[in-house]
Write an enzyme that holds these catalytic residues in place. Structure first.
Site, PDB file in Angstrom:
ATOM      1  CG  ASP A 215      -2.666  -5.098   3.237  1.00  0.00           C
ATOM      2  OD1 ASP A 215      -1.902  -4.492   2.470  1.00  0.00           O
ATOM      3  OD2 ASP A 215      -3.797  -5.472   2.896  1.00  0.00           O
ATOM      4  CB  SER A 239      -2.071  -4.540  -2.127  1.00  0.00           C
ATOM      5  OG  SER A 239      -2.436  -3.608  -1.127  1.00  0.00           O
ATOM      6  CD  GLN A 289       0.734  -3.122   0.394  1.00  0.00           C
ATOM      7  OE1 GLN A 289       0.099  -2.076   0.370  1.00  0.00           O
ATOM      8  NE2 GLN A 289       0.381  -4.165   1.133  1.00  0.00           N
TER       9      GLN A 289
END
Length: 306
Positions: A215, A239, A289
């Protein structure tokens, strides 16, 4: 004057990796209910990779030995608060002959902050077709992100740096030109990662560490690939979801390169994706993502369509 990487970090390399190991160790408090620890002296929003990896750790504890995660899909619902631990409730949706599926709801104070679904597979012998690693520079001689003189992410903090920085357990290296806000990256965007001290040999903890790292830096690729690094701190960024696929075994305390790109930026959202390769060229994981990226009015004019 900006601080150097070493002056930003607390404790030894092993101390910081030990903190990560503790963060990835969740405690069972009831049937399929777990509590995940908070970042020591953390203040503010929880790093998304921490919640994803802790949710995966809880799911893993409900799986029989011999089945390893091969994919996870997570949705970030609300920002987590560093002041509180995280409750993780696991639902055992499926156990078949080769695959198992788990759902995890991560909550704080009774409010969900993340939903995660993970799939696990019994080890299977089957043919493999290698994927060629891009022709990129190795980690030796590259610049750590916290030391890059032209980086726009300031390390001049009011008070001590955030706990996420002070307890940072990994190195993150890239070419110096990649940290330069004024330049469009030439060739692939890539980051070399490794934990700064050894982890135990159990492959499960290395997968959790990679989930944590995956991430970091991914969503920002949407701006960097379009020479918009200067807008990074002016933009509102969050996110929305995160996906990770594990392909093969690896060690997170050895160098892994995360090769990233961004095929889409528009309507206040961006799509980013990346592949993790070992130093000897094995593809061991892939990630994707989508995130919210909203820039101030008038700060950016998209180029005309061809």
């Amino acid at each position: 004057m900006k601080e150097t990487r070493r002056s930003l970090l607390d404790g030894s390399d092993q101390d910081r990796v030990d903190i990560l190991n503790r963060l990835l160790t969740v405690d069972r408090v009831a049937h399929d209910v777990f509590i995940a620890p908070r970042m020591p002296d953390g203040v503010g929003r929880i790093f998304g990779g921490q919640v994803v990896s802790q949710a995966l750790a809880a799911a893993q504890q409900t799986i029989d030995d011999g089945r390893n995660p091969h994919s996870l899909h997570a949705y970030f619902l609300r920002g987590g608060d560093e002041a509180y631990p995280i409750e993780l409730r696991v639902e055992r949706d499926f156990d078949g002959g080769s695959f198992s599926n788990r759902r995890v709801i991560a909550s704080q104070n009774g409010t969900p902050i993340l939903n995660l679904t993970a799939s696990f597979q019994r080890k299977s012998l089957a043919p493999q077709w290698p994927v060629a690693m891009p022709d990129i520079l190795g980690p030796d001689g590259l610049v750590d992100e916290l030391d890059a003189p032209t980086r726009q992410q300031s390390v001049d903090y009011d008070g001590p740096p955030p706990a996420l920085v002070r307890h940072r357990p990994f190195e993150m290296r890239a070419p110096a030109s990649q940290w330069d806000a004024s330049k469009l990256p030439e060739g692939p965007t890539f980051y070399w990662f490794r934990l700064t001290a050894p982890l135990p040999d159990d492959p499960a903890i290395h997968r959790l560490a990679l989930a944590y790292i995956s991430d970091y830096g991914l969503l920002s690729t949407a701006l960097f690939r379009r020479a918009l690094r200067m807008q990074f701190h002016a933009a509102r960024i969050a996110s929305l979801d995160h996906a990770l696929w594990f392909h093969d075994d690896f060690r997170a305390d050895d160098w892994l390169v995360f090769v990233t790109d961004s095929p889409w930026l528009g309507h206040g959202r961006a799509l980013t994706r990346g592949q993790f390769f070992t130093r000897d060229g094995r593809l061991v994981a892939s990630a994707a993502q989508e995130g919210m990226i909203r820039m101030p009015e008038g700060s950016y004019t998209p180029p005309p369509r061809p």
